[in-house]
Design an enzyme around this catalytic site. Structure first.
Site, PDB file in Angstrom:
ATOM      1  N   ASP A   1       0.614  -1.142  -0.119  1.00 38.54           N
ATOM      2  CA  ASP A   1       0.044   0.015   0.022  1.00 38.54           C
ATOM      3  C   ASP A   1       0.787   0.937   0.509  1.00 38.54           C
ATOM      4  OD1 ASP A   1      -2.431   1.962   0.605  1.00 38.54           O
ATOM      5  OD2 ASP A   1      -2.893   0.138   1.432  1.00 38.54           O
TER       6      ASP A   1
ATOM      7  N   ASP B   1      -3.045   4.751  -2.899  1.00 32.93           N
ATOM      8  CA  ASP B   1      -3.611   5.285  -1.979  1.00 32.93           C
ATOM      9  C   ASP B   1      -4.453   6.029  -2.201  1.00 32.93           C
ATOM     10  OD1 ASP B   1      -5.232   5.197   1.067  1.00 32.93           O
ATOM     11  OD2 ASP B   1      -4.291   6.842   1.249  1.00 32.93           O
TER      12      ASP B   1
ATOM     13  N   GLU C   1      -6.649   3.494  -5.909  1.00 34.89           N
ATOM     14  CA  GLU C   1      -8.262   3.736  -5.186  1.00 34.89           C
ATOM     15  C   GLU C   1      -8.290   5.081  -5.607  1.00 34.89           C
ATOM     16  OE1 GLU C   1      -9.950   4.634  -0.919  1.00 34.89           O
ATOM     17  OE2 GLU C   1      -7.729   5.193  -1.074  1.00 34.89           O
TER      18      GLU C   1
ATOM     19  N   HIS D   1     -11.065  -2.825   3.874  1.00 34.80           N
ATOM     20  CA  HIS D   1     -10.940  -2.321   5.541  1.00 34.80           C
ATOM     21  C   HIS D   1     -12.037  -0.739   5.364  1.00 34.80           C
ATOM     22  CE1 HIS D   1      -8.373   0.192   3.355  1.00 34.80           C
ATOM     23  NE2 HIS D   1      -7.716   0.653   3.794  1.00 34.80           N
ATOM     24  N   ASP D   2     -12.437   0.013   4.852  1.00 36.57           N
ATOM     25  CA  ASP D   2     -13.045   0.523   4.952  1.00 36.57           C
ATOM     26  C   ASP D   2     -14.400   0.603   4.861  1.00 36.57           C
ATOM     27  OD1 ASP D   2     -10.490   2.417   4.949  1.00 36.57           O
ATOM     28  OD2 ASP D   2     -10.845   2.885   2.930  1.00 36.57           O
TER      29      ASP D   2
HETATM   30  O1  TEU Z   1      -9.087   5.727   1.661  1.00 31.71           O
HETATM   31  C1  TEU Z   1      -9.512   6.724   1.214  1.00 31.71           C
HETATM   32  C2  TEU Z   1     -11.082   7.451   0.963  1.00 31.71           C
HETATM   33  O2  TEU Z   1     -11.298   8.222   0.022  1.00 31.71           O
HETATM   34  C3  TEU Z   1     -11.654   7.120   2.624  1.00 31.71           C
HETATM   35  O3  TEU Z   1     -12.413   8.343   3.292  1.00 31.71           O
HETATM   36  C4  TEU Z   1     -12.930   5.658   1.864  1.00 31.71           C
HETATM   37  O4  TEU Z   1     -14.289   6.163   1.390  1.00 31.71           O
HETATM   38  C5  TEU Z   1     -13.451   6.391   3.837  1.00 31.71           C
HETATM   39  O5  TEU Z   1     -13.270   5.845   4.437  1.00 31.71           O
HETATM   40  C6  TEU Z   1     -15.008   4.756   3.430  1.00 31.71           C
HETATM   41  O6  TEU Z   1     -15.568   5.447   5.097  1.00 31.71           O
HETATM   42  C7  TEU Z   1      -8.094   5.184   1.435  1.00 31.71           C
HETATM   43  C8  TEU Z   1      -7.673   4.420   3.148  1.00 31.71           C
HETATM   44  O7  TEU Z   1      -8.234   3.483   2.545  1.00 31.71           O
HETATM   45  C9  TEU Z   1      -7.728   4.281   4.101  1.00 31.71           C
HETATM   46  O8  TEU Z   1      -7.854   3.543   5.155  1.00 31.71           O
HETATM   47  C10 TEU Z   1      -7.135   5.568   5.018  1.00 31.71           C
HETATM   48  O9  TEU Z   1      -7.857   6.044   5.952  1.00 31.71           O
HETATM   49  C11 TEU Z   1      -7.919   6.898   3.481  1.00 31.71           C
HETATM   50  O10 TEU Z   1      -6.802   7.072   2.210  1.00 31.71           O
HETATM   51  C12 TEU Z   1      -6.733   8.422   3.915  1.00 31.71           C
HETATM   52  O11 TEU Z   1      -5.149   7.409   3.481  1.00 31.71           O
END
Ligand code: TEU
Length: 542
Positions: free
Chosen positions: A96, A191, A243, A317-318
Site C-alpha cells: 500500500d 491510496d 484507489e 478495511h474501510d
Molecule cells: O481511503 C480513501 C477514502 O476516500 C476513504 O475516505 C474511504 O472512502 C472512507 O474511509 C470510507 O468511509 C483511503 C484508505 O483506504 C483509508 O483507510 C485511509 O484512511 C484514507 O485513504 C487516508 O489515507
C-alpha cells in the site's frame, strides 16, 4: 507489462491477521505462518495495508517513514522473509503506497515546520484556506505552526497533503516505490491516487455533496504516467491498482487502459454507496437494488468497451462487511456469501477478497461506543451528537457504518481471542467467532466455493478475459450479466433477495450447462426458478 488476468488478490489488514508475539497486534511473521492457508485458498497476490512507522492516528495511513517497518509488525528482516516465503508459495505481495499525504510526524513535515523552505514546498501551504472539508470531518486546512499560513489535509489533520507539483516531491516518492521494488515487491496499491494532482490555484468547492473539486484533474494522469515510467513500469510482471475516490468511467478507462501507461486497474466505490441515504455515509438505509444493478451494468459495459480494467470487490478495511449490508444473514448467510462471491468472481476485472470474507465473517456487533477506535468513527459520532442526534441513534449508525466493522481480528478458531492472539487484541473480536471461524468454515459452504471460483478463473479464459454485457436489465431482483470469449458465452444470474424468483431463460442458454451454482443443479428449461440468494452460471456456445 501485461496484466495477468487469471490472478486473484487477497487483502490482509496486518494489525488483525495473526499475532505471533503476544502483544495483541498482528504481525508479519503471522502472515508468513498463514501462507499455506492462502495457498490452499488459491490466491496469487496479497495486498498488505500499511505496516510502516506511523503514529497510527489513521491506522498506518499516516506514514512517518516510507521505507521502514513499524516495530509493531516486526523488522525489515521479517519483511524480507515474507517476500521470500511468499515466492515459495507462489504468492506475490502488493504494498500500500500512501503518496497523497504523509504524517505530520514525517521528517519532511517536521523540517518544514522548523522553517526549512525546501521542505515547506513539499506541502500545500496557503495564506487563505479554501472552503474544502476533510474526509474525516471539519475543515481540510490547519494552521501551519505560528506562520499564519495553513496546510492542506484532505484526511486527518495529522495527514498533510504532499505537493506533487514540486519535482523534488515526485522524485522522493518514486524513490520510495523503487525501494520496495528492490526488495522484490511486484505489486502496488496506490491510496487515493486520483487526488494527487491539485491545481496551482485552489478554488472553493461550495457543492460538497458531489464530486470534490480536486478529484481526477487532468494533471493527475500525467503524474501517473511519470510514476509508471520511473518505477513499476520497469518490471515485466508488476501489478498495480489505484484507489479512486469519487471517480467516473472516462477517467477510469484512461487510468487503466493499457495504452495510457498509467495503472493496471482501478477501485471505485459507487456500488458501496447504494445504502447511503441521500449520498450521505452516516445514515442508515436498505440498499437500493436498482441503483446497484445499474451501476454494475454501466461500469461493467463502460470499462469493457473502453478496454479499462476494474478491481472487483465487496469488502475492504474501510467498509462494513458486505454480508451485513446486502444479505439476510440470519437465514441465508451461506447462500448470500456465495452469491456475492460469484457476482464478482465471474465478472470482468480482477477479484479482491478481504480477509475473512472467504469464511463469511460478519460485523462484530459491538454494544458500546468504547469498543470503537477508528478516528473517522469517533469524529462522526461527535459530529452527529453536535448536530442533534440522540446518542442511541448515533450509536446505531456507527454500528452499521464504522470502518472498525471489517478491521476486527481474523477468526481462526473458537478458542480465546478467536485464535488470533494470546493477548487482548487491539480491537475487540467479533461476537460470532464461536460459529464463524476458519477451523469450522473450511468444511462449510463458503470457503470451498471461493476455492472453486478462483480455480475457474485460472482454467477459463472466458472468465478471465471475456467481454461484459448487461443481461435481464429489467429484473427487479436479479443482477445478471453475460461474458463472451471466442465461441463461448456465460450467463451469470444472481438473486439479491431472500425469496424465490422466476425468470425466463434466454433461448440460447436453455440447452446450456451449469458451470457453477450455490444450490443443487437445476435442469435448464425455458423458465428458471432462482432460490433465495441463488447464483447460477450457465455456459453455452456462441
Ligand atoms: O481511503 C480513501 C477514502 O476516500 C476513504 O475516505 C474511504 O472512502 C472512507 O474511509 C470510507 O468511509 C483511503 C484508505 O483506504 C483509508 O483507510 C485511509 O484512511 C484514507 O485513504 C487516508 O489515507
Amino acid at each position: 507489462m501485461t496484466l495477468d488476468k487469471t490472478k486473484v488478490v487477497y487483502q490482509i489488514y496486518p494489525k488483525s491477521y495473526k499475532d505471533t508475539t503476544g502483544n495483541g497486534v498482528g504481525d508479519l511473521q503471522g502472515i508468513i505462518e498463514k501462507l499455506p492457508y492462502l495457498q490452499d485458498l488459491g490466491v496469487d497476490v496479497i495486498w498488505l495495508n500499511p505496516f510502516y512507522p506511523s503514529p497510527q492516528r489513521d491506522n498506518g495511513y499516516d506514514v512517518s517513514d516510507y521505507t521502514a517497518v513499524n516495530p509493531l509488525f516486526g523488522t525489515m528482516a521479517d519483511f524480507e522473509a515474507l517476500v521470500h516465503a511468499g515466492k515459495a508459495y507462489g504468492i506475490e505481495l502488493m504494498l500500500d503506497m500512501v503518496l497523497n499525504h504523509c504524517s505530520t510526524e514525517h521528517e519532511w513535515f517536521q523540517k518544514a515546520l522548523a522553517g526549512d523552505k525546501f521542505y515547506q514546498d513539499f506541502f500545500i501551504l496557503r495564506d487563505q484556506p479554501t472552503d474544502w472539508v476533510s474526509k474525516f470531518g471539519g475543515s481540510a486546512w490547519a494552521p501551519f505552526g505560528d506562520t499564519g499560513k495553513y496546510y492542506l489535509h484532505l484526511f486527518d489533520k495529522t495527514q498533510a497533503d504532499l505537493n506533487w507539483r514540486n519535482p523534488h516531491v515526485r522524485e522522493e516518492l518514486f524513490k520510495v516505490v523503487n525501494f520496495w521494488r528492490d526488495k522484490g515487491v511486484k505489486g502496488f496499491r496506490f491510496d487515493v491516487i486520483n487526488l494527487i494532482g491539485k491545481d496551482e490555484e485552489l478554488k472553493d468547492n461550495p457543492n460538497f455533496d458531489g464530486k470534490p473539486e480536486y478529484t481526477d484533474k487532468p494533471i493527475n494522469h500525467d503524474y501517473l504516467k511519470m510514476l509508471n515510467k520511473e518505477t513499476f513500469g520497469r518490471d515485466q510482471d508488476s501489478m498495480t491498482v489505484g484507489e479512486m475516490s469519487f471517480t467516473d468511467i472516462p477517467n477510469c478507462v484512461q487510468y487503466s487502459n493499457p495504452n495510457s501507461h498509467e495503472l493496471d486497474m482501478v477501485f471505485n466505490f459507487h456500488h458501496l454507496k447504494v445504502d447511503y441515504d441521500n449520498g450521505q455515509k452516516w445514515t442508515r438505509k436498505t440498499f437500493d437494488f436498482e441503483e446497484l444493478k445499474t451501476l454494475f451494468h454501466t461500469w461493467g459495459e463502460g470499462m469493457s468497451q473502453g478496454d479499462g480494467w476494474s478491481a472487483l470487490f465487496w469488502n475492504n478495511h474501510d467498509q462494513p462487511r458486505a454480508l451485513n449490508r446486502f444479505v439476510d444473514i440470519k437465514n441465508f448467510r451461506n447462500e448470500g456469501a456465495t452469491m456475492l462471491a460469484a457476482s464478482i468472481h465471474l465478472s470482468r476485472g480482477t477479484p479482491y477478497i478481504y480477509m475473512g470474507e472467504e469464511i463469511g465473517m460478519i460485523d462484530p456487533d459491538y454494544t458500546s461506543m468504547s469498543d470503537y477506535v477508528d478516528v473517522e468513527s469517533l469524529n462522526a459520532y461527535q459530529e452527529m451528537l453536535d448536530k442533534g442526534k440522540s446518542p442511541e441513534e448515533a450509536f446505531k449508525i456507527i454500528q452499521a457504518k464504522s470502518r472498525d466493522n471489517s478491521r476486527t481480528p481474523m477468526q481462526w478458531d473458537n478458542t480465546a481471542n478467536a485464535g488470533f492472539s494470546t493477548a487482548k487484541p487491539w480491537l475487540k473480536v467479533g461476537r460470532s467467532y464461536q460459529q464463524i471461524n476458519v477451523a469450522s468454515e473450511k468444511q462449510g459452504k463458503i470457503f470451498p466455493f471461493y476455492q472453486k471460483l478462483i480455480q475457474l478463473r485460472k482454467e477459463m479464459p472466458l472468465i478471465a478475459e471475456g467481454t461484459y454485457k448487461a443481461a435481464l436489465s429489467d429484473s427487479t431482483k436479479v443482477y445478471a450479466f453475460e461474458r463472451k470469449w471466442q465461441d463461448q458465452k456465460l450467463l451469470v444470474l444472481n438473486n439479491f433477495f431472500a425469496e424465490t424468483v422466476e425468470l425466463d431463460l434466454p433461448a440460447a442458454y436453455q440447452r446450456g450447462t451449469v458451470l457453477i451454482s450455490n444450490y443443487e443443479e437445476d435442469a435448464l428449461i425455458d423458465k428458471i426458478l432462482l432460490k433465495p440468494y441463488q447464483t447460477i452460471a450457465i455456459l453455452a456456445k456462441v
